[in-house]
Design a protein around this motif. Structure first.
Motif, short mmCIF file in Angstrom:
data_model
loop_
_atom_site.label_atom_id
_atom_site.label_comp_id
_atom_site.label_asym_id
_atom_site.label_seq_id
_atom_site.Cartn_x
_atom_site.Cartn_y
_atom_site.Cartn_z
N LYS A 97 0.77 -1.36 0.08
CA LYS A 97 0.20 -0.22 -0.12
C LYS A 97 0.78 1.20 -0.02
O LYS A 97 1.43 1.47 0.51
N VAL A 98 0.33 2.23 -0.69
CA VAL A 98 1.24 3.58 -0.86
C VAL A 98 0.13 4.62 -0.21
O VAL A 98 -0.68 4.70 -0.72
N ALA A 99 0.82 5.52 0.17
CA ALA A 99 -0.08 6.96 0.78
C ALA A 99 1.16 7.82 0.20
O ALA A 99 2.22 8.06 0.29
N ILE A 100 0.49 9.48 -0.79
CA ILE A 100 1.51 9.87 -0.26
C ILE A 100 0.94 11.25 0.46
O ILE A 100 -0.77 11.75 -0.20
N VAL A 101 1.83 12.16 0.74
CA VAL A 101 1.43 12.80 1.78
C VAL A 101 2.31 14.67 1.64
O VAL A 101 3.14 14.81 0.98
N SER A 127 -3.24 3.94 -2.89
CA SER A 127 -3.91 3.44 -3.39
C SER A 127 -5.17 2.41 -3.40
O SER A 127 -5.70 3.10 -2.45
N ASN A 128 -5.56 1.88 -4.07
CA ASN A 128 -6.55 1.89 -3.77
C ASN A 128 -6.99 0.67 -2.61
O ASN A 128 -5.94 0.26 -2.24
N ARG A 129 -8.50 0.63 -2.06
CA ARG A 129 -8.84 0.20 -0.90
C ARG A 129 -7.07 -0.07 -0.09
O ARG A 129 -6.94 -0.60 0.45
N PHE A 130 -7.30 1.38 1.15
CA PHE A 130 -6.23 1.32 1.35
C PHE A 130 -7.09 1.67 2.80
O PHE A 130 -7.92 2.76 2.91
N PRO A 131 -6.98 1.49 3.69
CA PRO A 131 -6.98 0.75 4.77
C PRO A 131 -7.02 2.02 5.64
O PRO A 131 -5.84 2.64 6.13
N THR A 132 -8.59 2.11 6.63
CA THR A 132 -8.31 3.37 7.41
C THR A 132 -7.46 3.80 8.50
O THR A 132 -7.03 4.49 9.01
N PHE A 139 -2.57 6.08 11.35
CA PHE A 139 -0.77 5.79 11.34
C PHE A 139 -0.92 6.69 10.54
O PHE A 139 0.59 7.01 11.41
N ILE A 140 -0.21 7.61 9.71
CA ILE A 140 0.36 8.61 8.99
C ILE A 140 -0.08 10.15 10.10
O ILE A 140 0.78 10.83 10.51
N GLN A 141 -1.20 9.95 10.70
CA GLN A 141 -1.60 11.09 11.05
C GLN A 141 -0.37 10.68 12.82
O GLN A 141 0.53 11.36 12.97
N ASP A 142 0.07 9.50 13.17
CA ASP A 142 0.14 9.55 14.47
C ASP A 142 2.21 9.63 14.63
O ASP A 142 2.39 9.39 15.47
N SER A 143 2.54 9.57 13.21
CA SER A 143 4.05 9.15 13.14
C SER A 143 4.25 10.70 12.64
O SER A 143 5.58 10.05 11.97
N SER A 144 3.28 11.57 12.40
CA SER A 144 3.59 12.38 11.72
C SER A 144 4.93 13.33 11.83
O SER A 144 5.99 14.32 11.68
N ASP A 145 4.69 12.66 13.84
CA ASP A 145 6.48 13.62 14.13
C ASP A 145 6.79 12.82 14.58
O ASP A 145 8.01 13.27 15.78
N GLN A 146 7.23 11.72 14.48
CA GLN A 146 8.31 10.33 15.20
C GLN A 146 9.67 10.60 13.78
O GLN A 146 8.98 10.69 11.93
#
Length: 464
Positions: free
Chosen positions: A79-83, A93-98, A103-110
């Motif tokens: 799975k891929v996410a561009i932010v 990507s398709n069928r991207f789990p919530t 996880f992306i929001q929680d790891s934004s400052d990690q």
């Protein structure tokens, strides 16, 4: 004996358990090594794909390129996410789990934001492995956003499951092979040992009939050869013992017969006085001979059982030579044989010996010369060396036949089979003499030909 208590079973069981333990440890190490390497490979693949997508987006960071990257990953397991730089989702990507959005929001400052980092590696407890890499311009002056790559850990779990199944198959095969080896090894060890056990059960009753695997070239073969050698020696000793007991019974029976016969003659009233006196004298002689025979047999029994005791004292060599000369001179004085002592030793050397037993040996040799040699002259010589004294008692008699020479120290052996006990002695004196000398760490040898017989005694001197 129960099979579980047998030595081959125990040896084979130790081999089996040791092999299983080694196999188990090796399989566990191999399993964790392969699985760990596979996890590292998957994380490296995620990093590589994330950096590849970031490079493409850095050259053309627009909606078409972003959509193209997202579409490419929709056909794969990842799975891929561009932010955006503020971690706002631009495309996935398709069928991207919530759960991944969270996880992306929680790891934004990690972790570091300016380099590729691995955000999640716990494949055993987490649903995804995660990697993040920044999207930067070629001159690294502008940051367009970030690429997140995710790999479902169920893939790792599937790999782990397949490895476990393969190792289970391998373990089952190894277990079967090891068990068969265990059975084969147990038989290879147990069969020869059982054969040895069955054969040695009869070693006392039939020592000459053993059938052992002596052709083997291993420890069992060596053991079999040792047992066979021991069995042959035991058979020989048993034969000698039976022969000795038979001869001894015959030797004892002879004086008992004389005692009974002459006692009956002496007890009859009508027996003349002269005959009575002769009978009583014969009874005394036979009683003395029987006592000597029993005493000799008792001494041999003590020698065989290692209960024969020597009372050793330090004896000056010159004193021993004088005693031997005196004893032998006294023995030969009442015979037509001329005795000559040619010993001339003035040394202060000494021996640690049982004086009475050594004199007993020379008495036996002197008696042998008087009764059997038919000699006219007997000489005693002594030669002193640094560590030993060598005595020789030599006669000029008829000698001992070559065929009889190796046997004269055997018990109850007579050179002239026609001689009776009354004229030939008990046949035990020389056997006892030889063992007494051996108990003194010395040697007694004999040499003989038609010109006479020579007995040689070598005794060690007392060390200073």
């Amino acid at each position: 004996m129960p099979w579980r208590n047998s030595l081959p079973f125990r040896i084979s069981l130790v081999f089996l358990l040791t092999t299983l333990l080694i196999e188990s440890v090796l399989f566990m190490l191999l399993y964790h090594t392969l699985l760990g390497e596979r996890v590292v490979e998957e994380i490296d693949r995620l990093e590589s794909r994330a950096e590849s997508h970031a490079s493409v987006l850095a050259m053309s960071f627009d909606e078409e390129t972003i959509s193209h990257v997202a579409t490419m990953e929709s056909e794969t397991d990842t799975k891929v996410a561009i932010v955006a730089p503020n971690h706002e989702l631009l495309d996935t990507s398709n069928r991207f789990p919530t759960v991944l959005s969270t996880f992306i929001q929680d790891s934004s400052d990690q972790a570091a934001l300016d380099q590729t980092v691995v955000l999640e590696t716990d494949w055993e407890n987490k649903p995804y492995l995660a990697v993040r890499t920044p999207i930067e311009s070629m001159d690294e002056a502008t940051r367009y956003g970030y690429v997140y790559m995710f790999l479902p850990t169920e893939i790792i779990h599937g790999i782990s499951h397949r490895l476990q199944l393969r190792f289970l198959y391998i373990t089952a095969i190894a277990l079967i092979v090891t068990a068969l080896t265990f059975l084969l090894l147990s038989r290879l060890i147990s069969n020869p040992i059982q054969q040895l056990r069955r054969a040695t059960e009869n070693v006392l009753t039939r020592p000459g009939e053993l059938t052992l695997p002596t052709s083997r070239v291993d420890e069992i073969g060596e053991l079999a050869r040792s047992i066979e050698s021991m069995s042959l020696e035991l058979a020989h000793l048993k034969k000698e013992r039976n022969q000795f007991l038979s001869d001894l019974a015959h030797e004892i029976k002879t004086p008992l017969t004389y005692l009974q016969g002459y006692a009956e003659i002496a007890s009859k009233p009508q027996t003349p006085v002269a005959l009575k006196e002769q009978s009583i004298q014969t009874i005394l002689e036979e009683s003395q001979a029987l006592t000597e025979l029993v005493e000799n047999a008792f001494q041999l029994a003590q020698l065989d059982e290692n209960t024969f005791t020597l009372h050793k004292d330090e004896i000056i060599l010159s004193e021993l030579c004088d005693d031997l000369t005196r004893v032998l001179t006294s023995m030969f004085r009442v015979t037509p044989i001329v005795f000559e002592s040619r010993i001339s030793i003035s040394s202060d050397a000494s021996l640690r010996i049982d004086h009475n037993r050594i004199v007993q040996v020379f008495r036996a040799l002197g008696h042998n010369a008087i009764v059997h040699s038919e000699a006219s002259h007997v000489a005693l010589d002594g030669v002193l060396t640094k560590d030993t004294i060598t005595f020789t008692l030599q006669d000029d008699g008829k000698g001992i036949p070559e065929a009889d020479l190796p046997h004269i120290f055997e018990r109850l052996y007579r050179v002239e089979k026609s001689r009776s006990r009354r004229t030939g002695g008990s046949g035990l004196g020389l056997a006892i003499a030889q063992q007494i000398i051996e108990y003194h760490k010395g040697t007694l040898r004999v040499a003989s030909d038609c010109s006479g017989t020579t007995f040689t005694i070598v005794l060690p001197l007392q060390t200073k």
